[in-house]
Design a protein around this motif. Structure first.
Motif, mmCIF file in Angstrom:
data_model
loop_
_atom_site.group_PDB
_atom_site.id
_atom_site.type_symbol
_atom_site.label_atom_id
_atom_site.label_comp_id
_atom_site.label_asym_id
_atom_site.label_seq_id
_atom_site.Cartn_x
_atom_site.Cartn_y
_atom_site.Cartn_z
ATOM 1 N N ALA A 228 0.583 4.045 13.750
ATOM 2 C CA ALA A 228 0.136 3.118 13.161
ATOM 3 C C ALA A 228 -1.097 3.928 12.601
ATOM 4 O O ALA A 228 -1.055 2.933 11.561
ATOM 5 C CB ALA A 228 -0.037 2.039 14.652
ATOM 6 N N MET A 229 -2.003 4.251 13.588
ATOM 7 C CA MET A 229 -2.936 5.000 13.200
ATOM 8 C C MET A 229 -2.739 6.064 11.761
ATOM 9 O O MET A 229 -3.570 5.543 10.561
ATOM 10 C CB MET A 229 -3.154 6.133 13.263
ATOM 11 N N ALA A 328 0.467 -5.016 3.515
ATOM 12 C CA ALA A 328 1.931 -4.949 4.100
ATOM 13 C C ALA A 328 1.452 -3.843 5.164
ATOM 14 O O ALA A 328 1.824 -4.083 7.239
ATOM 15 C CB ALA A 328 2.510 -4.948 4.096
ATOM 16 N N SER A 329 1.154 -2.713 4.596
ATOM 17 C CA SER A 329 1.344 -1.615 5.550
ATOM 18 C C SER A 329 -0.091 -1.530 5.960
ATOM 19 O O SER A 329 0.066 -1.027 7.641
ATOM 20 C CB SER A 329 0.926 -0.304 4.241
ATOM 21 N N VAL A 330 -1.334 -2.051 5.831
ATOM 22 C CA VAL A 330 -2.628 -1.495 6.711
ATOM 23 C C VAL A 330 -2.267 -2.918 8.116
ATOM 24 O O VAL A 330 -2.883 -2.891 9.004
ATOM 25 C CB VAL A 330 -4.486 -1.558 5.601
ATOM 26 N N ILE A 331 -2.154 -4.167 7.583
ATOM 27 C CA ILE A 331 -1.817 -5.608 8.424
ATOM 28 C C ILE A 331 -0.966 -5.098 9.776
ATOM 29 O O ILE A 331 -1.194 -5.060 11.016
ATOM 30 C CB ILE A 331 -1.446 -6.835 7.341
ATOM 31 N N ALA A 332 -0.056 -4.276 8.953
ATOM 32 C CA ALA A 332 1.453 -4.059 10.393
ATOM 33 C C ALA A 332 0.407 -3.376 11.044
ATOM 34 O O ALA A 332 1.201 -2.921 12.021
ATOM 35 C CB ALA A 332 2.181 -4.214 9.818
ATOM 36 N N GLY A 333 0.196 -2.330 10.464
ATOM 37 C CA GLY A 333 -0.448 -1.246 11.043
ATOM 38 C C GLY A 333 -1.121 -1.335 12.228
ATOM 39 O O GLY A 333 -1.493 -0.843 13.459
ATOM 40 N N ALA A 334 -2.356 -2.080 11.660
ATOM 41 C CA ALA A 334 -3.252 -2.520 12.598
ATOM 42 C C ALA A 334 -2.809 -3.677 13.505
ATOM 43 O O ALA A 334 -3.092 -3.177 15.215
ATOM 44 C CB ALA A 334 -4.543 -3.482 11.894
ATOM 45 N N ALA A 335 -2.092 -3.969 13.778
ATOM 46 C CA ALA A 335 -0.687 -4.751 14.245
ATOM 47 C C ALA A 335 -0.372 -3.955 15.573
ATOM 48 O O ALA A 335 -0.194 -4.256 16.826
ATOM 49 C CB ALA A 335 0.002 -6.040 13.786
#
Length: 406
Positions: A228-229, A328-335
């Motif tokens: 995720a990071m 898409a990438s950052v929101i899903a990654g943060a979730a």
């Protein structure tokens, strides 16, 4: 009121306050992003320095990240976020002074302090999920991210009014939007301090000890958390690298300041306007698939922007796609990051993630100016597209391991 109802009431209030603050703070961030690179070019007379605007903003955000997350762990989200917004207000004011004095060191210092607002903006999305139910993490997080759209789209379009206001108060036209940034950040800090009650992190953590500092975060960076990071940091580097040099690329091809502002506005709209959809996809479809979708859109964006030449329409489409891929990438990654951690360890690991995200963005912005100076805007986009490959490999490898162990 039952305990679940009380928790839900606190969560709704927290999200509502954060939405309001993000709208106001977004005006300041959008205005600053639109003119930062041009301001440094105006001071130095060289486009090579333009990328340093985003570099200093992201380095400043990185420098604030761990102190703010540690402060949040110790005293709650409210004082930490307030401090970040106030630092941004001070920084914007110093940038105006640097432009007026024609001083590069003063302007760079101001941009670094401006980064405190970016750190507050990023940590607000995690504050939104301190009390969220697991099935609502993506949506709660994305709602706060989405609220930045209003202010962030308005901000870059203040370049014209900012120039008029700057002329009225006796500062360079290009620094005018920074005056609006300073005011917006100050208001965001006041709203946070006055309204973010009860503090979401204090309620979430309860009496449990909350680890603080970088050293406490490192043991938790493995498996899903590491993936995720990496996805967040790499996607941010791609976005910053291309976005940082776009105003210079457009100006070199004869675009007016208002057209550049509109392009950055649409780029920021791409980053934030569809974030509720990205949060819903992350909750319903899974963070991994949503991250892969984001990487695909980033590659498409690099192809469109990198071949735009002097076409203002094509560069605008490319920058809008760049924002959507980032979202898409950052929101899903943060979730994915939040889901992979216990509540007590979230603040410090989230802080570390924001640190790596900002450092990656700073490196991307720093190298972007050099790459464009040596080989052009098309080469920069090609290099940015290559950065998506490790993210795809990590996500697919993680899914394969999970399938084998299931």
């Amino acid at each position: 009121m039952s305990e679940p109802e009380a928790v839900d009431s606190v969560q709704r209030r927290v999200v509502s306050v954060l939405v309001l603050v993000q709208v106001v703070g977004g005006v300041g961030n959008g205005a600053g992003l639109a003119v930062g690179g041009l301001l440094l070019k105006d001071i130095t007379g060289s486009s090579v320095w333009s990328g340093m605007a985003v570099v200093m903003l992201t380095l400043g955000a990185a420098a604030f990240t761990i102190p703010l997350s540690s402060l949040a762990a110790r005293t709650g989200r409210r004082p930490a976020l307030t401090l970040g917004w106030c630092a941004g207000a001070l920084g914007a004011g110093i940038v105006v002074a640097g432009s007026t004095l024609d001083s590069l060191p003063v302007a760079l210092l101001g941009l670094a302090l401006f980064g405190g607002s970016t750190a507050a903006n990023l940590q607000s999305r995690f504050a939104a999920v301190d009390r969220a139910e697991p099935s609502q993490i993506g949506r709660s997080l994305s709602l706060v991210v989405w609220s930045t759209t209003v202010g962030a789209v308005i901000g870059p379009n203040l370049t014209g009014p900012g120039a008029s206001f700057a002329d009225a108060v006796g500062v360079p036209d290009i620094a005018g939007p920074m005056l609006f940034s300073a005011a917006a950040f100050a208001v965001a800090g006041l709203l946070t301090f006055g309204l973010l009650r009860p503090d979401p992190l204090v309620h979430a953590a309860g009496a449990a000890p909350v680890p603080r500092g970088l050293r406490a975060a490192l043991p938790h960076v493995r498996g899903r958390t590491l993936t995720a990071m990496w996805a967040i940091a790499s996607s941010h580097a791609v976005m910053v690298a291309v976005m940082a040099l776009t105003p210079v690329h457009m100006e070199d091809h004869g675009a007016a300041l208002e057209v550049i502002g509109l392009t950055i506005s649409l780029h920021i709209a791409g980053m934030y306007a569809l974030s509720p959809l990205m949060g819903w996809l992350s909750d319903a479809w899974g963070p991994d698939r949503t991250i892969l979708l984001g990487q695909s859109v980033l590659v498409l964006a690099a192809c469109v922007a990198g071949t735009s030449g002097g076409s203002q329409a094509q560069i605008t489409i490319g920058l809008t796609l760049l924002g959507i891929g980032w979202s898409a990438s950052v929101i899903a990654g943060a979730a994915k990051l939040t889901e992979s951690l216990e509540v007590s360890t979230r603040p410090v690991v989230q802080g570390l993630s924001d640190l790596t995200m900002n450092l990656a963005g700073a490196l991307g912005g720093l190298l972007a100016g050099v790459v464009v100076a040596l080989s052009g805007f098309g080469t920069l986009n090609a290099a940015a597209a290559v950065l998506t490959v490790p993210v795809v490999v990590l996500v697919l490898s993680g899914r394969r391991v999970a399938a084998h162990t299931a």
